[in-house]
Enzyme design. Structure first.
Site, PDB file in Angstrom:
ATOM      1  N   HIS A 109       0.708  -1.222   0.164  1.00 33.94           N
ATOM      2  CA  HIS A 109      -0.111  -0.086  -0.127  1.00 33.94           C
ATOM      3  C   HIS A 109       0.885   1.202   0.045  1.00 33.94           C
ATOM      4  O   HIS A 109       0.126   2.436  -0.034  1.00 33.94           O
ATOM      5  CB  HIS A 109      -0.963  -0.162   1.267  1.00 33.94           C
ATOM      6  CG  HIS A 109      -0.015   0.282   2.473  1.00 33.94           C
ATOM      7  ND1 HIS A 109       0.497  -0.820   3.130  1.00 33.94           N
ATOM      8  CD2 HIS A 109      -0.063   1.536   3.178  1.00 33.94           C
ATOM      9  CE1 HIS A 109       1.006  -0.286   4.338  1.00 33.94           C
ATOM     10  NE2 HIS A 109       0.892   1.095   4.201  1.00 33.94           N
TER      11      HIS A 109
HETATM   12  C1  UD1 Z   1      -2.085   5.035   6.267  1.00 34.22           C
HETATM   13  C2  UD1 Z   1      -0.770   5.458   6.762  1.00 34.22           C
HETATM   14  C3  UD1 Z   1       0.301   4.496   6.694  1.00 34.22           C
HETATM   15  C4  UD1 Z   1      -0.336   3.014   7.239  1.00 34.22           C
HETATM   16  C5  UD1 Z   1      -1.604   2.887   6.486  1.00 34.22           C
HETATM   17  C6  UD1 Z   1      -2.156   1.418   6.968  1.00 34.22           C
HETATM   18  C7  UD1 Z   1      -0.335   8.035   6.736  1.00 34.22           C
HETATM   19  C8  UD1 Z   1       0.365   9.020   6.079  1.00 34.22           C
HETATM   20  N1  UD1 Z   1      -0.254   6.741   6.228  1.00 34.22           N
HETATM   21  O1  UD1 Z   1      -1.787   5.054   4.907  1.00 34.22           O
HETATM   22  O2  UD1 Z   1       1.366   4.726   7.255  1.00 34.22           O
HETATM   23  O3  UD1 Z   1       0.825   2.084   6.961  1.00 34.22           O
HETATM   24  O4  UD1 Z   1      -2.630   3.787   6.921  1.00 34.22           O
HETATM   25  O5  UD1 Z   1      -2.964   1.166   6.245  1.00 34.22           O
HETATM   26  O6  UD1 Z   1      -0.999   8.186   7.895  1.00 34.22           O
HETATM   27  N2  UD1 Z   1      -9.392   4.550   1.956  1.00 34.22           N
HETATM   28  C9  UD1 Z   1     -10.243   3.934   1.873  1.00 34.22           C
HETATM   29  N3  UD1 Z   1     -10.907   3.588   3.082  1.00 34.22           N
HETATM   30  C10 UD1 Z   1     -10.266   3.880   4.209  1.00 34.22           C
HETATM   31  C11 UD1 Z   1      -9.152   4.378   4.288  1.00 34.22           C
HETATM   32  C12 UD1 Z   1      -8.447   4.778   3.174  1.00 34.22           C
HETATM   33  O7  UD1 Z   1     -10.911   3.630   0.833  1.00 34.22           O
HETATM   34  O8  UD1 Z   1     -11.090   3.277   5.523  1.00 34.22           O
HETATM   35  C13 UD1 Z   1      -8.512   4.775   0.593  1.00 34.22           C
HETATM   36  C14 UD1 Z   1      -8.732   6.367   0.081  1.00 34.22           C
HETATM   37  O9  UD1 Z   1      -8.973   6.113  -0.941  1.00 34.22           O
HETATM   38  C15 UD1 Z   1      -7.397   7.138   0.720  1.00 34.22           C
HETATM   39  C16 UD1 Z   1      -6.481   5.892   0.551  1.00 34.22           C
HETATM   40  O10 UD1 Z   1      -7.150   4.900   0.635  1.00 34.22           O
HETATM   41  O11 UD1 Z   1      -7.536   8.213  -0.059  1.00 34.22           O
HETATM   42  C17 UD1 Z   1      -5.214   6.220   1.412  1.00 34.22           C
HETATM   43  O12 UD1 Z   1      -5.954   6.173   2.935  1.00 34.22           O
HETATM   44  P1  UD1 Z   1      -4.799   7.288   4.068  1.00 34.22           P
HETATM   45  O13 UD1 Z   1      -5.461   7.020   5.034  1.00 34.22           O
HETATM   46  O14 UD1 Z   1      -4.661   8.507   3.193  1.00 34.22           O
HETATM   47  O15 UD1 Z   1      -3.533   6.456   3.822  1.00 34.22           O
HETATM   48  P2  UD1 Z   1      -2.968   4.818   3.754  1.00 34.22           P
HETATM   49  O16 UD1 Z   1      -2.268   4.717   2.588  1.00 34.22           O
HETATM   50  O17 UD1 Z   1      -4.083   3.903   3.967  1.00 34.22           O
END
Ligand code: UD1
Length: 366
Positions: free
Chosen positions: A203
């Protein structure tokens, strides 16, 4: 009252044993969820699997750019913590919610401890590295998982007094839940033979946001999947990037690659604990593989968790397909991952040490 702030999936795993340990010590403790991760599969199932109470508040931050996410979490946390006035706040890990919480508590003058302090990848292009460095600068108490973290902090000029090595709290959760996870028999349910399949997670923006890099990794995975089934619960970010890069079919139609929605904590632990190898860019999974004794190919150029390499089962393979395939073959042939040691204080009792350290400081009036 003491409050632990969580936001994203790996935070939930670390907060659960901390919550139990505070309750055991007779201290009122609540979980505040920023809502950074909001899908049932990314959040709610973890609370259930880990036996955590519902968070006392969900700030509903959701997705967005780093600034949007961090700012929204700060606004919600400032209101919430101003109203609650906890004796202390714990922040965990290195996600945007961790950074937001430590900025808010520093300015409100609330005593704050960082669980998983001192980890450094040295890679400033990782958002988590920025979050780690800034968080450690802002908090009062630095609770570290390993000796390398202590060394990093001392080298950066933090005083010995502010550092307590407590060990790895993620392993507390693993030890508590492994028997229940095994009972789920995930390999059998997926028609897999114990010890005869790989588990993959992916991811990190550096691996999934550039279609060329993601395509190369999936190419290597296809070759590994022709040798052993590869189970791949796909993070929402990765699924979205793959489909916009025209790589959606590669996820669905590669022979031997079994993709699925993200799994809950217990289902995933059931799978990893019986895997032959793990391929991942997750920090937590590097640690869990080390303790489970399963060879882990870490799809990164660097790691903030070097003990998983020096003492554990992890080997850095980056995103170079040849290196990934070579190391996978070595691990599948039983030529790597042997001679591992479980790092000191990764013993299932870190949460008790965290509670002791925090309560001792509060009684000292520090
Ligand atoms: C975040 C953390 C990362 C951790 C990871 C575990 C930061 C900078 N990054 O990354 O360190 O390893 O979580 O998963 O805080 N999304 C969904 N549903 C959700 C959550 C996310 O669809 O419940 C999708 C959305 O499109 C979102 C993308 O995933 O934009 C990224 O989510 P985000 O919380 O920004 O960061 P992660 O890549 O999950």
């Amino acid at each position: 009252m003491i409050i632990t702030v969580v936001g994203a999936r790996p935070n939930f795993v670390k907060a659960a044993p901390i919550h139990s340990a505070f309750l055991k010590a007779g201290v009122q403790h609540e979980i505040c969820h920023t809502g950074q991760h909001y899908d049932d599969a990314m959040a709610r199932v973890f609370f259930e699997d880990l036996g955590m109470p519902k968070p006392v508040v969900d700030l509903g931050v959701g997705s967005g750019t780093h600034a949007e996410q961090t700012a929204a979490a700060m606004i919600g946390l400032e209101r919430f913590l101003t109203a609650q006035r906890p004796r202390a706040v714990l922040v965990v890990g290195d996600v945007n919610s961790t950074l937001a919480a430590s900025l808010v508590t520093a300015k409100l003058g609330i005593y704050t401890a960082h669980v998983e302090a001192g980890l450094r990848s040295g890679d400033w292009s990782m958002p988590e590295e920025v979050n780690r460095v800034v968080t450690d600068t802002l908090v009062d108490l630095l609770l570290t998982p390993s000796e390398d973290a202590d060394r990093n902090l001392l080298a950066e000029g933090f005083s010995r007094d502010s550092i307590v090595q407590v060990g790895n709290v993620m392993i507390d959760a693993l030890q508590q839940h492994l028997p229940a996870a095994k009972k789920l028999q995930m390999p059998e349910r997926l028609g897999l033979r114990t010890g005869r399949y790989a588990v993959m997670t992916l991811h990190r923006p550096s691996n999934v946001d550039d279609p060329a890099v993601l395509g190369r990794i999936l190419g290597a995975v296809a070759r590994i999947a022709s040798r052993v089934p590869v189970v791949f619960p796909v993070h929402p970010r990765t699924r979205a990037q793959a489909s916009s890069a025209g790589l959606g079919d590669r996820l669905e139609k590669t022979a031997g690659l079994i993709t699925m929605q993200p799994l809950g904590y217990l289902e995933f632990l059931s799978l990893t604990s019986a895997a032959q190898i793990v391929l991942t860019d997750s920090g937590g999974l590097q640690e869990e593989s080390t303790v489970l004794g399963i060879p882990c190919l870490t799809l990164r150029e660097n790691t903030e968790r070097p003990v998983t390499i020096t003492e554990g089962t992890s080997v850095l393979v980056g995103s170079d397909p040849e290196k990934i395939e070579l190391e996978a073959n070595r691990a599948l042939d039983g030529e790597s991952g042997a001679g591992r040691r479980v790092p000191r204080l990764w013993d299932g009792h870190a949460s008790g040490r965290i509670v002791d350290a925090v309560l001792a400081r509060l009684t000292d009036g520090k």
